[in-house]
Write a protein that holds these residues in place. Structure first.
Motif, short mmCIF file in Angstrom:
data_model
loop_
_atom_site.label_atom_id
_atom_site.label_comp_id
_atom_site.label_asym_id
_atom_site.label_seq_id
_atom_site.Cartn_x
_atom_site.Cartn_y
_atom_site.Cartn_z
N THR A 171 0.83 -1.23 0.00
CA THR A 171 0.00 0.00 0.00
C THR A 171 0.86 1.27 0.00
O THR A 171 0.42 2.32 0.46
N SER A 173 3.18 2.16 1.87
CA SER A 173 3.19 2.80 3.19
C SER A 173 4.57 3.29 3.61
O SER A 173 4.68 4.12 4.51
N ALA A 192 2.52 -0.71 13.59
CA ALA A 192 1.17 -0.58 13.04
C ALA A 192 0.19 -0.27 14.17
O ALA A 192 0.38 -0.71 15.31
N LYS A 196 -4.94 -2.68 12.88
CA LYS A 196 -4.36 -3.22 11.65
C LYS A 196 -3.13 -4.08 11.93
O LYS A 196 -2.51 -4.59 11.00
N SER A 197 -2.76 -4.21 13.23
CA SER A 197 -1.40 -4.64 13.51
C SER A 197 -1.01 -6.01 12.96
O SER A 197 0.09 -6.17 12.46
N LEU A 199 -1.97 -7.84 10.27
CA LEU A 199 -1.71 -7.84 8.84
C LEU A 199 -0.53 -6.94 8.50
O LEU A 199 0.39 -7.32 7.77
N TYR A 200 -0.55 -5.71 9.08
CA TYR A 200 0.48 -4.74 8.71
C TYR A 200 1.86 -5.11 9.20
O TYR A 200 2.84 -4.87 8.52
#
Ligand SMILES: Cc1cc2nc3c(=O)[nH]c(=O)nc-3n(C[C@H](O)[C@H](O)[C@H](O)COP(=O)(O)O)c2cc1C
Length: 252
Positions: A171, A173, A192, A196-197, A199-200
């Motif tokens: 993404t 990021s 993160a 979202k932690s 996955l991110y």
């Protein structure tokens, strides 16, 4: 490995999302397979492998449909995600430098039978094939990236950090931050947000490996040696909102 070519590709590559679905000629696929054998690992103690799979062997939840996928499997040891990013980004640059389109895909996995058969765990994949859209940017300004001042407080290491700034990330990021002294760069990753932690954190660690791959290629290009260490003072001086990845020692 032709790191000079990979270095030049850093300044023009982009994700390719439209492909001719006809499989690549055998000769091209052999070249890709051969290159897999030449890849450098970041953390030598972590066992991994890359398979070339076809679209019917992949469950792809994204609109990016490609004829081939480079699928990364690894044992889940410390640093395996960063190692995966470091290794597979060498393929992204290799494919692009050979006129083959590629795109990292986070939202896909191999079919169940393939997962079941594999002794190592699936990590991430790169779609690739004959592009149906331009594969290079015409100008550096086409990269949507943070300025250098937002990703580092180091001045004077631009030749190494500018290629890192241009690295792709999930993404877009760009979760990296670099602090340091001459020839000693401490590498941090953004934490993160709670929701979202899970996955991110996974993809951000892969992103960090991609950034370290660009740093290594830049160091090679400028004929400097790069070593990775885990530095205690740097672990203790973590900027707020980040976590520590590693320290890179650059030798002249
Ligand atoms: C770990 C990772 C996962 C990604 N997953 C996807 C994906 O599922 N679908 C997609 O279209 N792009 C995906 N991308 C591509 C990024 O969106 C892209 O690299 C970023 O926006 C920067 O653009 P660029 O690669 O064209 O420079 C992924 C990139 C990374 C590094």
């Amino acid at each position: 490995m032709d790191t000079q070519n990979l270095y030049n590709t850093i300044f023009k590559r982009k994700s390719v999302r439209k492909y001719d679905l006809t499989p690549l000629p055998e000769a091209d696929l052999s070249k890709v397979s051969e290159h897999i054998q030449a890849l450098k690992t970041l953390i030598p103690g972590v066992r991994s492998k890359i398979d070339i799979l076809s679209s019917r062997e992949i469950k792809n939840l994204t609109p990016v449909k490609a004829p081939h996928y480079l699928v990364f499997f690894s044992e889940e040891k410390d640093g395996f995600l960063t190692n995966a990013g470091f290794i597979l980004q060498q393929m992204d640059l290799f494919l692009s430098s050979n006129g083959i389109g590629s795109c990292w895909i986070g939202m896909a996995k191999p079919q169940r039978e393939i997962l079941k058969k594999s002794e190592l765990d699936f990590v991430i994949m790169l779609a690739f094939g004959k592009p149906k859209e331009p594969i290079y940017r015409k100008d550096i300004w086409e990269f949507k990236r943070k300025p250098l001042e937002e990703i580092t407080n180091i001045s004077g290491s631009n030749e190494l950090l500018e290629p890192v700034r241009l690295a792709p990330s999930a993404t877009n990021s760009q979760p990296w931050y670099f602090i340091g002294e001459d020839n000693k760069i401490h590498v941090y990753c953004i934490k993160a947000k709670a929701l979202k932690s899970v996955l991110y954190e996974k993809v951000n660690k892969i992103d960090m490996g991609i950034a370290l791959c660009h740093l290594w290629i830049a160091a090679e290009y400028f004929q400097k040696n790069m070593d990775i260490i885990y530095d205690d003072p740097a672990r203790k001086a973590i900027p707020a909102g980040y976590f520590y990845i590693a320290t890179v020692i650059i030798e002249q």
